[in-house]
Design a protein around this motif. Structure first.
Motif, PDB file in Angstrom:
ATOM      1  N   CYS A  64     -14.552  24.015  16.981  1.00 22.80           N
ATOM      2  CA  CYS A  64     -14.997  22.736  17.539  1.00 22.80           C
ATOM      3  C   CYS A  64     -14.084  22.265  18.672  1.00 22.80           C
ATOM      4  O   CYS A  64     -12.853  22.352  18.569  1.00 22.80           O
ATOM      5  CB  CYS A  64     -15.000  21.677  16.444  1.00 22.80           C
ATOM      6  SG  CYS A  64     -15.888  22.175  14.954  1.00 22.80           S
ATOM      7  N   CYS A  69     -10.227  19.056  11.927  1.00 20.25           N
ATOM      8  CA  CYS A  69      -9.141  19.755  11.222  1.00 20.25           C
ATOM      9  C   CYS A  69      -7.839  19.682  12.022  1.00 20.25           C
ATOM     10  O   CYS A  69      -6.751  19.583  11.441  1.00 20.25           O
ATOM     11  CB  CYS A  69      -9.534  21.208  10.969  1.00 20.25           C
ATOM     12  SG  CYS A  69      -9.955  22.108  12.475  1.00 20.25           S
ATOM     13  N   VAL A  86      -9.728  27.441  17.840  1.00 20.27           N
ATOM     14  CA  VAL A  86      -8.943  26.692  16.851  1.00 20.27           C
ATOM     15  C   VAL A  86      -8.267  27.696  15.914  1.00 20.27           C
ATOM     16  O   VAL A  86      -8.929  28.518  15.280  1.00 20.27           O
ATOM     17  CB  VAL A  86      -9.837  25.712  16.070  1.00 20.27           C
ATOM     18  CG1 VAL A  86      -9.053  25.021  14.954  1.00 20.27           C
ATOM     19  CG2 VAL A  86     -10.436  24.672  17.021  1.00 20.27           C
ATOM     20  N   CYS A 103     -13.000  19.370   7.459  1.00 23.45           N
ATOM     21  CA  CYS A 103     -13.976  20.249   8.117  1.00 23.45           C
ATOM     22  C   CYS A 103     -15.382  20.007   7.560  1.00 23.45           C
ATOM     23  O   CYS A 103     -15.623  20.223   6.376  1.00 23.45           O
ATOM     24  CB  CYS A 103     -13.596  21.714   7.907  1.00 23.45           C
ATOM     25  SG  CYS A 103     -14.890  22.848   8.481  1.00 23.45           S
ATOM     26  N   PRO A 104     -16.330  19.595   8.389  1.00 19.48           N
ATOM     27  CA  PRO A 104     -17.682  19.333   7.868  1.00 19.48           C
ATOM     28  C   PRO A 104     -18.482  20.595   7.582  1.00 19.48           C
ATOM     29  O   PRO A 104     -19.572  20.528   7.026  1.00 19.48           O
ATOM     30  CB  PRO A 104     -18.342  18.514   8.985  1.00 19.48           C
ATOM     31  CG  PRO A 104     -17.570  18.787  10.217  1.00 19.48           C
ATOM     32  CD  PRO A 104     -16.198  19.240   9.819  1.00 19.48           C
ATOM     33  N   TYR A 105     -17.961  21.769   7.954  1.00 16.02           N
ATOM     34  CA  TYR A 105     -18.702  23.020   7.775  1.00 16.02           C
ATOM     35  C   TYR A 105     -18.240  23.810   6.550  1.00 16.02           C
ATOM     36  O   TYR A 105     -18.814  24.847   6.230  1.00 16.02           O
ATOM     37  CB  TYR A 105     -18.576  23.884   9.040  1.00 16.02           C
ATOM     38  CG  TYR A 105     -19.069  23.158  10.274  1.00 16.02           C
ATOM     39  CD1 TYR A 105     -20.422  23.115  10.583  1.00 16.02           C
ATOM     40  CD2 TYR A 105     -18.177  22.477  11.103  1.00 16.02           C
ATOM     41  CE1 TYR A 105     -20.874  22.422  11.691  1.00 16.02           C
ATOM     42  CE2 TYR A 105     -18.620  21.780  12.217  1.00 16.02           C
ATOM     43  CZ  TYR A 105     -19.971  21.759  12.508  1.00 16.02           C
ATOM     44  OH  TYR A 105     -20.415  21.065  13.605  1.00 16.02           O
ATOM     45  N   VAL A 107     -15.686  25.765   6.013  1.00 13.75           N
ATOM     46  CA  VAL A 107     -15.388  27.170   6.320  1.00 13.75           C
ATOM     47  C   VAL A 107     -13.937  27.575   6.056  1.00 13.75           C
ATOM     48  O   VAL A 107     -13.586  28.742   6.229  1.00 13.75           O
ATOM     49  CB  VAL A 107     -15.726  27.490   7.796  1.00 13.75           C
ATOM     50  CG1 VAL A 107     -17.218  27.406   8.026  1.00 13.75           C
ATOM     51  CG2 VAL A 107     -14.977  26.566   8.744  1.00 13.75           C
ATOM     52  N   LYS A 155      -8.960  30.821   7.963  1.00 12.76           N
ATOM     53  CA  LYS A 155     -10.362  30.752   8.417  1.00 12.76           C
ATOM     54  C   LYS A 155     -10.555  31.748   9.561  1.00 12.76           C
ATOM     55  O   LYS A 155      -9.571  32.363  10.006  1.00 12.76           O
ATOM     56  CB  LYS A 155     -10.705  29.337   8.882  1.00 12.76           C
ATOM     57  CG  LYS A 155      -9.923  28.953  10.120  1.00 12.76           C
ATOM     58  CD  LYS A 155     -10.485  27.749  10.782  1.00 12.76           C
ATOM     59  CE  LYS A 155      -9.839  27.539  12.131  1.00 12.76           C
ATOM     60  NZ  LYS A 155     -10.213  28.565  13.109  1.00 12.76           N
TER      61      LYS A 155
HETATM   62  S1  SF4 Z   1     -12.267  24.571  10.658  1.00  7.86           S
HETATM   63 FE1  SF4 Z   1     -14.106  23.308  10.620  1.00  7.86          FE
HETATM   64  S2  SF4 Z   1     -13.612  21.427  11.779  1.00  7.86           S
HETATM   65 FE2  SF4 Z   1     -12.039  22.970  12.255  1.00  7.86          FE
HETATM   66  S3  SF4 Z   1     -12.743  23.938  14.146  1.00  7.86           S
HETATM   67 FE3  SF4 Z   1     -13.503  25.195  12.408  1.00  7.86          FE
HETATM   68  S4  SF4 Z   1     -15.549  24.390  11.941  1.00  7.86           S
HETATM   69 FE4  SF4 Z   1     -14.519  22.862  13.248  1.00  7.86          FE
END
Ligand code: SF4
Ligand code: SF4
Ligand code: SF4
Length: 224
Positions: A64, A69, A86, A103-105, A107, A155
């Motif tokens: 994003c 985050c 990120v 994090c709204p996803y 992940v 991630k």
């Molecule tokens: S961890 Fe979640 S909030 Fe952060 S960049 Fe990835 S998708 Fe976006």
């Protein structure tokens, strides 16, 4: 340069090769998936109510531009590179998991176990290893480690250790449907920019204001 990815949902065949390749190339432990492929409209694989409703949605970090985050990390471990990627500095992360909540996803994954304990628990062969063999530093931060570090959040890192060498991410290379593409979103003539423009590219959860660098192309058989 703004690094981005486009995933064509019309071409995704739901084989999950990208998820497996991601897991293998990033040496993720049991229980951890940086990349998942879900079947919207169904809680089971391949069982959407009608065939025309069936499509597959790979989900990993959306990188994003306005990343919640990054904002909540109290120690600056989660950060954004100049090209919008990120990343997490594993040496700075204190494992507070604020970023997972932000994090709204959904992940992000927490690494509960050391690599050594994981190998013993699952009775892997001695010296069994997988993934890219070397640690990788960017901006003098440890953003990839083949030996999983206990107590940190992990991630998708956009495979920076491969992209830095001019190679596509592991998931892009593994996709038999050629559904995944990477490129420069700032360049209007790049393939990814063209695809987004010509095929109505969209992002997930736009109402969250996160402005992802991962775009999806809609499956023709279903409006998303
Ligand atoms: S961890 Fe979640 S909030 Fe952060 S960049 Fe990835 S998708 Fe976006
Ligand atoms: S768990 Fe690590 S990356 Fe996440 S907010 Fe805490 S210190 Fe930052
Ligand atoms: S870019 Fe790399 S880390 Fe991200 S989903 Fe693809 S294989 Fe996994």
């Amino acid at each position: 340069m703004r690094r981005g990815m486009v995933i064509d949902l019309e071409k995704c065949i739901g084989c999950r090769s990208c998820a497996v390749a991601c897991k293998q190339h990033n040496a993720q432990p049991a229980g951890s998936w940086w990349n998942r492929v879900v079947t919207p409209g169904s809680d089971r694989h391949l069982t959407a109510s009608t065939p025309e409703n069936l499509y597959f949605l790979p989900i990993h970090c959306q990188h994003c531009n306005n990343a919640p985050c990054v904002k909540v990390c109290p120690v600056g471990a989660t950060y954004q590179t100049d090209d919008g990627t990120v990343l997490i500095d594993f040496e700075r992360c204190i494992g507070c998991r604020y970023c997972m909540a932000a994090c709204p996803y959904g992940v992000r994954q927490f690494n509960w176990e050391s690599s050594k304990d994981g190998m013993q628990r699952y009775e892997y062969q001695n010296n069994y290893t997988y993934g890219y063999p070397e640690p990788f530093r960017l901006d003098n931060r440890l953003v990839y480690s083949p030996v999983r570090i206990k107590g940190v959040v992990e991630k998708c890192n956009f495979c920076v250790h491969y992209q830095d060498q001019g190679l596509d991410p592991a998931c892009v290379r593994a996709c038999p449907g050629k559904a995944r593409h990477v490129g420069d979103l700032d360049d209007p003539d790049s393939r990814v920019s063209e695809m987004i423009r010509q095929m109505n590219g969209f992002t997930l959860l736009p109402e969250k204001g996160t402005r992802p660098n991962v775009y999806y192309l809609p499956p023709k058989r279903k409006e998303v």
